[in-house]
Structure formats: C-alpha cells, structure tokens
Design an enzyme around this catalytic site. Structure first.
Site, PDB file in Angstrom:
ATOM      1  N   PRO A 153       0.794  -1.230   0.000  1.00 46.99           N
ATOM      2  CA  PRO A 153       0.000   0.000   0.000  1.00 46.99           C
ATOM      3  C   PRO A 153       0.832   1.289   0.000  1.00 46.99           C
ATOM      4  CG  PRO A 153      -0.078  -1.051   2.154  1.00 46.99           C
ATOM      5  CD  PRO A 153       0.565  -2.025   1.223  1.00 46.99           C
ATOM      6  N   ASN A 154       0.320   2.247  -0.712  1.00 46.75           N
ATOM      7  CA  ASN A 154       0.851   3.618  -0.813  1.00 46.75           C
ATOM      8  C   ASN A 154       2.094   3.729  -1.692  1.00 46.75           C
ATOM      9  OD1 ASN A 154      -1.126   4.793   1.014  1.00 46.75           O
ATOM     10  ND2 ASN A 154      -0.059   3.653   2.619  1.00 46.75           N
ATOM     11  N   ARG A 206       5.142  11.021  -2.517  1.00 46.90           N
ATOM     12  CA  ARG A 206       4.895  10.732  -1.107  1.00 46.90           C
ATOM     13  C   ARG A 206       6.191  10.875  -0.312  1.00 46.90           C
ATOM     14  NH1 ARG A 206       4.908   4.610   1.047  1.00 46.90           N
ATOM     15  NH2 ARG A 206       4.205   5.002   3.161  1.00 46.90           N
ATOM     16  N   TYR A 233      11.426   8.686   0.809  1.00 45.69           N
ATOM     17  CA  TYR A 233      11.341   7.635  -0.223  1.00 45.69           C
ATOM     18  C   TYR A 233      11.962   8.024  -1.569  1.00 45.69           C
ATOM     19  CZ  TYR A 233       8.118   5.546   3.118  1.00 45.69           C
ATOM     20  OH  TYR A 233       7.566   5.005   4.254  1.00 45.69           O
ATOM     21  N   ASN A 241       7.983  -5.697  -1.335  1.00 44.61           N
ATOM     22  CA  ASN A 241       7.993  -4.571  -0.407  1.00 44.61           C
ATOM     23  C   ASN A 241       6.572  -4.502   0.142  1.00 44.61           C
ATOM     24  OD1 ASN A 241       7.962  -2.224   1.013  1.00 44.61           O
ATOM     25  ND2 ASN A 241       9.017  -0.993  -0.531  1.00 44.61           N
ATOM     26  N   ALA A 256       3.376  -0.889   4.630  1.00 41.65           N
ATOM     27  CA  ALA A 256       2.887  -0.892   6.020  1.00 41.65           C
ATOM     28  C   ALA A 256       2.402  -2.266   6.474  1.00 41.65           C
ATOM     29  CB  ALA A 256       1.773   0.145   6.178  1.00 41.65           C
ATOM     30  N   HIS A 263       4.378  -4.490   8.988  1.00 34.28           N
ATOM     31  CA  HIS A 263       4.338  -4.316  10.439  1.00 34.28           C
ATOM     32  C   HIS A 263       3.008  -4.775  11.048  1.00 34.28           C
ATOM     33  CE1 HIS A 263       7.654  -1.895   9.095  1.00 34.28           C
ATOM     34  NE2 HIS A 263       6.850  -1.012   8.516  1.00 34.28           N
ATOM     35  N   ASP A 312       1.619 -15.347   6.458  1.00 32.12           N
ATOM     36  CA  ASP A 312       1.143 -16.730   6.274  1.00 32.12           C
ATOM     37  C   ASP A 312       1.115 -17.096   4.791  1.00 32.12           C
ATOM     38  OD1 ASP A 312       0.844 -17.194   8.964  1.00 32.12           O
ATOM     39  OD2 ASP A 312      -1.340 -17.047   8.981  1.00 32.12           O
ATOM     40  N   GLU A 323      12.597  -9.637   1.088  1.00 35.73           N
ATOM     41  CA  GLU A 323      11.844  -8.471   1.581  1.00 35.73           C
ATOM     42  C   GLU A 323      12.670  -7.209   1.314  1.00 35.73           C
ATOM     43  OE1 GLU A 323      11.180  -8.838   5.802  1.00 35.73           O
ATOM     44  OE2 GLU A 323      10.398  -6.790   5.992  1.00 35.73           O
ATOM     45  N   HIS A 363      12.807  -2.881   1.706  1.00 36.52           N
ATOM     46  CA  HIS A 363      12.276  -1.584   2.156  1.00 36.52           C
ATOM     47  C   HIS A 363      13.168  -0.486   1.605  1.00 36.52           C
ATOM     48  CE1 HIS A 363       9.378  -3.482   4.670  1.00 36.52           C
ATOM     49  NE2 HIS A 363      10.316  -4.281   5.111  1.00 36.52           N
ATOM     50  N   ILE A 364      12.558   0.488   1.015  1.00 36.53           N
ATOM     51  CA  ILE A 364      13.304   1.602   0.415  1.00 36.53           C
ATOM     52  C   ILE A 364      14.025   2.395   1.512  1.00 36.53           C
ATOM     53  CG2 ILE A 364      13.022   3.789  -0.837  1.00 36.53           C
ATOM     54  CD1 ILE A 364      10.555   2.417  -2.212  1.00 36.53           C
ATOM     55  N   SER A 365      13.291   2.693   2.571  1.00 38.89           N
ATOM     56  CA  SER A 365      13.867   3.478   3.671  1.00 38.89           C
ATOM     57  C   SER A 365      14.496   2.533   4.694  1.00 38.89           C
ATOM     58  CB  SER A 365      12.777   4.316   4.337  1.00 38.89           C
ATOM     59  OG  SER A 365      11.828   3.468   4.965  1.00 38.89           O
ATOM     60  N   ARG A 395      13.698   4.653  11.880  1.00 36.94           N
ATOM     61  CA  ARG A 395      12.426   5.384  11.937  1.00 36.94           C
ATOM     62  C   ARG A 395      11.638   5.003  13.192  1.00 36.94           C
ATOM     63  NH1 ARG A 395       9.660   4.867   6.283  1.00 36.94           N
ATOM     64  NH2 ARG A 395       8.424   6.578   7.183  1.00 36.94           N
ATOM     65  N   ARG A 453       7.919   0.557  13.173  1.00 35.42           N
ATOM     66  CA  ARG A 453       8.444   0.035  11.895  1.00 35.42           C
ATOM     67  C   ARG A 453       9.597  -0.959  12.108  1.00 35.42           C
ATOM     68  NH1 ARG A 453       6.024   3.481   8.024  1.00 35.42           N
ATOM     69  NH2 ARG A 453       5.636   5.513   8.953  1.00 35.42           N
TER      70      ARG A 453
END
Ligand code: DQA
Length: 151
Positions: free
Chosen positions: A12-13, A20, A25, A76, A79, A82, A89, A100, A102-104, A109, A113
């Site tokens: 999402p997002n 954003r 990001y 990725n 959210a 978390h 699952d 996995e 994550h950009i940041s 943070r 997170r």
C-alpha cells in the site's frame, strides 16, 4: 530452458512513490522502479512480473495464484510488513525464496516500523538502500535460483 520467473510485489501507498514523503522515499516513481526492475531482470535472465496493490487481500490472492507458478518473490509489503500476519502466512505457504525490500531504513524510523511479520519467512532482507534495493534483491534472487538449478 525456461527463464526463472520472479514476482515483484509492492504494498500500500507505494503507488504514490515520487510524491509521497520524497525526503524519505526519494523522487523516483513506481513506474521508475518497474523500469529499473525490468532492466535488471533482463540483464539477469529473469522473467519479471511487477505489481502493486493497496489491498491486503489482493496481495494475498496474487501470492496464492503465483504459488506454483513463479520461482521467487521480491516483496515490499510497505505498512503491511508491520501489521499483517495474513500476508506472512501467505508467504510461508510458498516454498520458494522470498526477499523483503524496504526503500527506507525502517530501523532508523519509528519503533512500530522495527518489527516485521515478513522477515521470519524471508530468505533475505534489503533495507535502506533506496530503490536500488529492488535491483539488489533481484541480483540475490538470481543467485539463489541459479544455485537451486545447480543443486
Ligand atoms: C516501506 C517502509 C514501511 O514502514 C512503510 O510503511 C512503507 C514503505 C519502505 O519501503 O521503506 O510504506 O516499506
């Protein structure tokens, strides 16, 4: 011989990348990330599918559908990293490597997170390398899939 196939999933997002919170990001869009992944996949000899959804059930449905079909997953989860036991699952139900991304740097943070439901089911994790993290994940996936073929 068929090329190994990798599904790159975005949560999402991430459709808002570029506009954003660019300080966190970056200014590249999801389209730019897709282009970068396609270039890397071409170079690495991987067949690539690149998708994004804001809906948890859609990501899970795509994973179910890809379960027997693809050779590896780069995700990725945004959210849902978390929060989502359901996504973890669905990933556990796939007997294929999962990386996995994550950009940041999530560890730099907010505390919420720092925990990932996905990390325990991932073969590898790439965090805080910007959108280059997707390329690094695909490079790692190519190595994992080549060693599987060799094994
Ligand atoms: C993110 C980090 C998550 O904490 C956040 O919710 C995102 C993006 C990243 O790529 O840095 O949406 O996964």
């Amino acid at each position: 011989m068929e090329m190994p196939s990798v599904l790159v999933l975005n949560g999402p997002n991430l459709n808002l990348l570029g506009t954003r919170e660019p300080a966190i990001y970056g200014s590249e869009t999801l389209e730019d990330v897709g282009r970068l992944c396609r270039e890397a996949a071409g170079r690495l000899g991987l067949a690539l599918e690149f998708r994004q959804s804001n809906a948890e059930h859609q990501l899970i449905d795509w994973l179910h559908e890809a379960r027997e079909r693809v050779d590896g997953i780069v995700i990725n989860p945004a959210a849902y990293t978390h929060t989502s036991v359901a996504l973890a699952d669905a990933l556990s139900a796939i007997a294929k490597p999962v990386i996995e991304v994550h950009i940041s740097n999530v560890h730099k943070r907010e505390a919420f997170r720092h925990h990932s439901f996905v990390s325990p089911v991932a073969s590898g994790i790439i965090v805080g390398c910007g959108i280059q993290g997707y390329v690094l994940a695909l490079e790692r996936m190519a190595v994992l899939l080549a060693s599987e073929v060799a094994a």
